[in-house]
Design a protein around this motif. Structure first.
Motif, PDB file in Angstrom:
ATOM      1  N   PHE A  10       0.741  -1.196   0.019  1.00  0.00           N
ATOM      2  CA  PHE A  10      -0.089  -0.010   0.041  1.00  0.00           C
ATOM      3  C   PHE A  10       0.847   1.126   0.015  1.00  0.00           C
ATOM      4  N   SER A  11       0.332   2.260  -0.794  1.00  0.00           N
ATOM      5  CA  SER A  11       1.021   3.547  -0.666  1.00  0.00           C
ATOM      6  C   SER A  11      -0.067   4.560  -0.703  1.00  0.00           C
ATOM      7  N   GLY A  12       0.041   5.548   0.099  1.00  0.00           N
ATOM      8  CA  GLY A  12      -1.076   6.466   0.401  1.00  0.00           C
ATOM      9  C   GLY A  12      -1.104   7.757  -0.373  1.00  0.00           C
ATOM     10  N   PRO A  13      -2.165   8.670   0.014  1.00  0.00           N
ATOM     11  CA  PRO A  13      -2.339  10.022  -0.563  1.00  0.00           C
ATOM     12  C   PRO A  13      -1.022  10.850  -0.225  1.00  0.00           C
ATOM     13  N   PHE A  14      -0.862  11.960  -0.925  1.00  0.00           N
ATOM     14  CA  PHE A  14       0.133  12.886  -0.747  1.00  0.00           C
ATOM     15  C   PHE A  14       0.262  13.424   0.643  1.00  0.00           C
ATOM     16  N   ASN A  15       1.424  13.267   1.240  1.00  0.00           N
ATOM     17  CA  ASN A  15       2.049  13.734   2.621  1.00  0.00           C
ATOM     18  C   ASN A  15       1.370  12.928   3.652  1.00  0.00           C
ATOM     19  N   GLN A  16       0.729  11.909   3.365  1.00  0.00           N
ATOM     20  CA  GLN A  16       0.079  10.860   4.420  1.00  0.00           C
ATOM     21  C   GLN A  16       1.446  10.039   5.133  1.00  0.00           C
ATOM     22  N   ILE A  17       1.028   9.727   6.380  1.00  0.00           N
ATOM     23  CA  ILE A  17       1.614   8.695   7.035  1.00  0.00           C
ATOM     24  C   ILE A  17       0.911   7.530   7.280  1.00  0.00           C
ATOM     25  N   LYS A  18       1.681   6.342   7.769  1.00  0.00           N
ATOM     26  CA  LYS A  18       0.802   4.933   7.734  1.00  0.00           C
ATOM     27  C   LYS A  18      -0.124   4.953   8.798  1.00  0.00           C
ATOM     28  N   GLU A  19      -0.362   5.651   9.729  1.00  0.00           N
ATOM     29  CA  GLU A  19      -1.567   5.431  10.579  1.00  0.00           C
ATOM     30  C   GLU A  19      -2.704   6.043  10.010  1.00  0.00           C
ATOM     31  N   GLN A  20      -2.912   6.783   8.762  1.00  0.00           N
ATOM     32  CA  GLN A  20      -4.000   7.500   8.310  1.00  0.00           C
ATOM     33  C   GLN A  20      -4.855   6.455   7.581  1.00  0.00           C
ATOM     34  N   THR A  21      -4.817   6.627   6.163  1.00  0.00           N
ATOM     35  CA  THR A  21      -5.735   6.071   5.230  1.00  0.00           C
ATOM     36  C   THR A  21      -5.121   4.340   5.234  1.00  0.00           C
ATOM     37  N   GLY A  22      -3.831   4.365   5.421  1.00  0.00           N
ATOM     38  CA  GLY A  22      -3.151   3.076   4.946  1.00  0.00           C
ATOM     39  C   GLY A  22      -3.548   2.164   6.220  1.00  0.00           C
ATOM     40  N   ALA A  23      -3.840   2.409   7.509  1.00  0.00           N
ATOM     41  CA  ALA A  23      -4.407   1.649   8.442  1.00  0.00           C
ATOM     42  C   ALA A  23      -5.614   1.197   8.228  1.00  0.00           C
ATOM     43  N   VAL A  24      -6.427   1.959   7.576  1.00  0.00           N
ATOM     44  CA  VAL A  24      -8.073   1.589   7.207  1.00  0.00           C
ATOM     45  C   VAL A  24      -8.020   0.527   6.118  1.00  0.00           C
ATOM     46  N   TYR A  25      -7.173   0.710   5.119  1.00  0.00           N
ATOM     47  CA  TYR A  25      -7.210  -0.290   4.047  1.00  0.00           C
ATOM     48  C   TYR A  25      -6.424  -1.512   4.606  1.00  0.00           C
ATOM     49  N   GLY A  26      -5.458  -1.289   5.443  1.00  0.00           N
ATOM     50  CA  GLY A  26      -4.758  -2.504   5.896  1.00  0.00           C
ATOM     51  C   GLY A  26      -5.532  -3.583   6.746  1.00  0.00           C
ATOM     52  N   ARG A  27      -6.524  -2.730   7.609  1.00  0.00           N
ATOM     53  CA  ARG A  27      -7.226  -3.722   8.321  1.00  0.00           C
ATOM     54  C   ARG A  27      -8.192  -4.318   7.468  1.00  0.00           C
ATOM     55  N   ALA A  28      -8.860  -3.486   6.544  1.00  0.00           N
ATOM     56  CA  ALA A  28      -9.898  -4.184   5.670  1.00  0.00           C
ATOM     57  C   ALA A  28      -9.550  -5.256   4.815  1.00  0.00           C
ATOM     58  N   LEU A  29      -8.564  -5.018   4.336  1.00  0.00           N
ATOM     59  CA  LEU A  29      -7.615  -6.260   3.441  1.00  0.00           C
ATOM     60  C   LEU A  29      -7.262  -7.562   4.220  1.00  0.00           C
ATOM     61  N   ALA A  30      -6.556  -7.133   5.376  1.00  0.00           N
ATOM     62  CA  ALA A  30      -6.447  -8.284   6.199  1.00  0.00           C
ATOM     63  C   ALA A  30      -7.444  -9.249   6.685  1.00  0.00           C
ATOM     64  N   ARG A  31      -8.789  -8.358   7.016  1.00  0.00           N
ATOM     65  CA  ARG A  31      -9.810  -9.172   7.312  1.00  0.00           C
ATOM     66  C   ARG A  31     -10.157 -10.285   6.027  1.00  0.00           C
ATOM     67  N   ARG A  32      -9.700  -9.831   4.894  1.00  0.00           N
ATOM     68  CA  ARG A  32     -10.287 -10.684   3.696  1.00  0.00           C
ATOM     69  C   ARG A  32      -9.153 -11.700   3.356  1.00  0.00           C
ATOM     70  N   GLY A  33      -8.120 -11.668   4.190  1.00  0.00           N
ATOM     71  CA  GLY A  33      -7.006 -12.872   3.905  1.00  0.00           C
ATOM     72  C   GLY A  33      -5.594 -12.222   3.382  1.00  0.00           C
TER      73      GLY A  33
END
Length: 315
Positions: A43-66
């Motif tokens: 995953f690589s996120g939006p302009f100037n973001q850090i890993k705790e922002q949008t990446g954390a949301v998609y990280g959890r959502a995709l981990a739930r899918r295996g």
């Protein structure tokens, strides 16, 4: 790579990129078993973001899918090393993505025939460009992708305006070279934004609500800053994924919000139209550009669509 033990959920880690240590989070399924090969997403996120922002949301959502999902702070961001902070240098970020792919492929439980890329906003263009010459990615998805920086800058602004922007960036670079001092600027103009003049659902207004409030700003994520080096624009202006769309040759899924068709949505649609096959397009009902950063319902639709798409193109 040094072997270590990973557990279900979020794992903190560090990997090497461009002779620096980058900080990352690896999200793993609740039933994670290191003996069973997993599909993986970088995953690589939006302009100037850090890993705790949008990446954390998609990280959890995709981990739930295996999936095993690597989310990280790019060079100079968050907890990662790097002297120049928060510099949206497209080509440095693309090198970071490549090294993240290398790290992911070296994990003993990752199935290398099922490694995928996900880029959001600015990183939509970066991920697509990386995938054009990195076939370790079996498929890529973008969400709210900024896929044509040539269109966003050179084809939107007149000659005088764009050259003035470039000249300002060049002056900031010259000062840094001569003095070692970096002028940090409010690159997205949040501090001078006239909110009262904006439609509530405009991308600018939504961006302010996301980055400048406890929703996802520095008050909640102290490692985040909305300030960038004054010379930041030099590289993003040249990182145009649209130019290479016909030569992607990697399966592509473009995701955008229904309400974003008034601003950033057409960039995804345009890239999809120009991209090589196979490709698919997904409009998320009721979603805007920014709601696809952290609205759980909208993210869930996007993640499920990715899961379906990646399933067709892994192995």
């Amino acid at each position: 790579m040094t072997q270590r033990t990973f557990s279900p959920g979020r794992n903190d880690l560090v990997f090497s990129s461009q002779d620096h240590a980058l900080a990352g989070h690896l999200y793993l399924p609740g039933d994670f078993d290191p003996a069973k090969p997993l599909p993986a997403v970088v995953f690589s996120g939006p302009f100037n973001q850090i890993k705790e922002q949008t990446g954390a949301v998609y990280g959890r959502a995709l981990a739930r899918r295996g999936y095993s999902v690597l989310v990280f702070d790019h060079l100079g961001y968050g907890e990662s090393e790097g002297g120049v902070r928060n510099n949206e240098h497209s080509f440095i970020k693309m090198e970071g993505i490549r090294d993240a792919i290398s790290f992911t492929c070296a994990l003993p439980f990752v199935d290398r025939s099922r490694v995928f890329g996900l880029g959001v906003c600015a990183s939509g263009g970066y991920m697509a460009l990386v995938a054009t010459t990195d076939k370790r990615l079996n498929a890529v998805a973008t969400v709210c992708g900024m896929m044509s920086n040539k269109a966003s800058y050179f084809e939107t602004l007149d000659r005088e305006t764009v050259t003035a922007l470039i000249a300002g960036a060049n002056a900031a670079r010259q000062k840094y070279y001569e003095t070692g001092e970096i002028d940090y600027v409010d690159a997205l103009g949040f501090e001078t934004l006239d909110l009262a003049s904006l439609a509530p659902n405009s991308t600018q207004a939504e961006g302010y609500d996301y980055y400048m409030t406890p929703r996802a700003g520095a008050e909640t994520y102290p490692g985040y800053s909305h300030m960038s080096p004054g010379f930041m624009l030099e590289a993003p202006m040249l990182a145009d994924a649209m130019t290479y769309a016909p030569y992607l040759y990697t399966p592509y899924l473009g995701i955008y919000g229904e309400l974003a068709m008034a601003d950033t949505g057409p960039l995804t649609v345009g890239y999809y139209d120009a991209a090589s096959d196979p490709k698919e397009l997904c409009e998320v009902p009721g979603a805007s550009h920014v709601s696809l950063y952290d609205d759980e319902a909208h993210v869930d639709v996007a993640a499920e669509r990715m899961h379906e798409f990646f399933g067709k193109h892994g192995g």
